[in-house]
Design a protein around this motif. Structure first.
Motif, PDB file in Angstrom:
ATOM      1  N   GLY A  79       0.859  -1.194   0.061  1.00 41.56           N
ATOM      2  CA  GLY A  79      -0.032   0.035   0.073  1.00 41.56           C
ATOM      3  C   GLY A  79       0.827   1.268   0.141  1.00 41.56           C
ATOM      4  O   GLY A  79       1.722   1.358  -0.761  1.00 41.56           O
ATOM      5  N   ASP A  80       0.361   2.214   0.590  1.00 38.69           N
ATOM      6  CA  ASP A  80       1.107   3.522   0.762  1.00 38.69           C
ATOM      7  C   ASP A  80       2.472   3.679   1.466  1.00 38.69           C
ATOM      8  O   ASP A  80       3.131   4.521   1.389  1.00 38.69           O
ATOM      9  CB  ASP A  80       0.217   4.608   1.233  1.00 38.69           C
ATOM     10  N   ALA A  81       3.142   2.379   2.015  1.00 36.82           N
ATOM     11  CA  ALA A  81       4.216   2.361   2.772  1.00 36.82           C
ATOM     12  C   ALA A  81       5.245   2.166   1.637  1.00 36.82           C
ATOM     13  O   ALA A  81       6.494   2.217   1.664  1.00 36.82           O
ATOM     14  CB  ALA A  81       4.400   1.251   3.722  1.00 36.82           C
ATOM     15  N   GLN A  82       4.922   1.784   0.443  1.00 38.98           N
ATOM     16  CA  GLN A  82       5.919   1.459  -0.666  1.00 38.98           C
ATOM     17  C   GLN A  82       6.504   2.982  -1.035  1.00 38.98           C
ATOM     18  O   GLN A  82       5.908   3.845  -1.028  1.00 38.98           O
ATOM     19  CB  GLN A  82       5.175   0.793  -1.890  1.00 38.98           C
ATOM     20  N   SER A  83       7.911   2.743  -1.281  1.00 36.60           N
ATOM     21  CA  SER A  83       8.453   3.965  -1.619  1.00 36.60           C
ATOM     22  C   SER A  83       7.933   4.412  -3.084  1.00 36.60           C
ATOM     23  O   SER A  83       8.417   5.638  -3.549  1.00 36.60           O
ATOM     24  CB  SER A  83       9.906   3.733  -1.551  1.00 36.60           C
ATOM     25  N   GLU A  84       7.531   3.701  -3.851  1.00 34.88           N
ATOM     26  CA  GLU A  84       6.844   3.899  -5.161  1.00 34.88           C
ATOM     27  C   GLU A  84       5.423   3.359  -5.262  1.00 34.88           C
ATOM     28  O   GLU A  84       5.324   2.234  -4.731  1.00 34.88           O
ATOM     29  CB  GLU A  84       7.726   3.569  -6.408  1.00 34.88           C
ATOM     30  N   VAL A  85       4.682   3.896  -5.966  1.00 34.49           N
ATOM     31  CA  VAL A  85       3.385   3.303  -6.232  1.00 34.49           C
ATOM     32  C   VAL A  85       3.506   2.591  -7.183  1.00 34.49           C
ATOM     33  O   VAL A  85       3.478   2.999  -8.451  1.00 34.49           O
ATOM     34  CB  VAL A  85       2.124   4.420  -6.385  1.00 34.49           C
ATOM     35  N   ILE A  86       3.434   1.274  -7.295  1.00 26.37           N
ATOM     36  CA  ILE A  86       3.675   0.315  -8.482  1.00 26.37           C
ATOM     37  C   ILE A  86       2.341  -0.226  -8.973  1.00 26.37           C
ATOM     38  O   ILE A  86       1.908   0.100 -10.016  1.00 26.37           O
ATOM     39  CB  ILE A  86       4.659  -0.739  -8.140  1.00 26.37           C
ATOM     40  N   ALA A  87       1.581  -0.993  -7.961  1.00 22.54           N
ATOM     41  CA  ALA A  87       0.501  -1.392  -8.339  1.00 22.54           C
ATOM     42  C   ALA A  87      -0.335  -1.898  -6.831  1.00 22.54           C
ATOM     43  O   ALA A  87       0.561  -2.058  -6.171  1.00 22.54           O
ATOM     44  CB  ALA A  87       0.495  -2.686  -9.376  1.00 22.54           C
TER      45      ALA A  87
END
Length: 174
Positions: A79-87
């Motif tokens: 979710g929003d913890a990812q350093s990039e929004v991949i999918a």
């Protein structure tokens, strides 16, 4: 080789901070400006920063044990913890470190196998990570494990802008 994986809790905060800083310093201190590196370490591995990450419900830290000794750790983000929004169906492997004395023994592959299964159990379709473009040994390792470069993004060590390769693994390969 018998490894045990343990989801970290707040009780592990100090040990997690120590191993996080230790493994990062061992891996990258020699390749960076000392002032930028110290500034980065002081912020990225401050106890409150690690606590904040540990309390994030979209992030999980795991210790890896061999014979009851911590030999490494990793961090996963969704979710929003990812350093990039991949999918929505992706999971980021933000950190994966093995203590220096345990490197070169095939443990990284064991870590990744466990991580891939965790990702599948969370119904994720893609596992991805960022790796410094100059970390050729790590890039070669990830390529051997089936990861493919799909993009880049900036990563800052203090004021020094560096480039991470974004590498992904299609979990439908399993």
């Amino acid at each position: 080789m018998e490894l045990k994986f343990k989801l970290c809790s707040l009780n592990d905060l100090e040990k997690l901070r120590l191993i996080s800083e230790q493994t990062f310093v061992t891996a990258f201190e020699k390749d960076n400006d000392p002032v930028d590196f110290k500034n980065y370490i002081d912020k990225a591995f401050a106890l409150e920063k690690i606590k904040e990450e540990l309390l994030n419900s979209n992030s999980d830290f795991y210790f890896v044990y061999q014979n009851s000794k911590i030999i490494g750790y990793f961090k996963l983000n969704v979710g929003d913890a990812q350093s990039e929004v991949i999918a929505d169906e992706s999971i980021e492997l933000e950190r994966i470190y093995v203590l220096a004395q345990y490197q070169g023994k095939g443990l990284g592959k064991c870590f990744l196998d466990y991580i891939k299964n965790l990702a599948l159990n969370k119904s994720k379709k893609k596992l991805w990570l960022g790796v410094w473009e100059h970390n050729t040994a790590a890039i070669q390792f990830y390529e051997r494990e089936g990861f493919v470069k799909f993009d880049t993004h900036p990563y800052y060590i203090g004021e020094d802008e560096q480039t991470d390769w974004l590498m992904g693994y299609d979990l439908s390969n399993l």
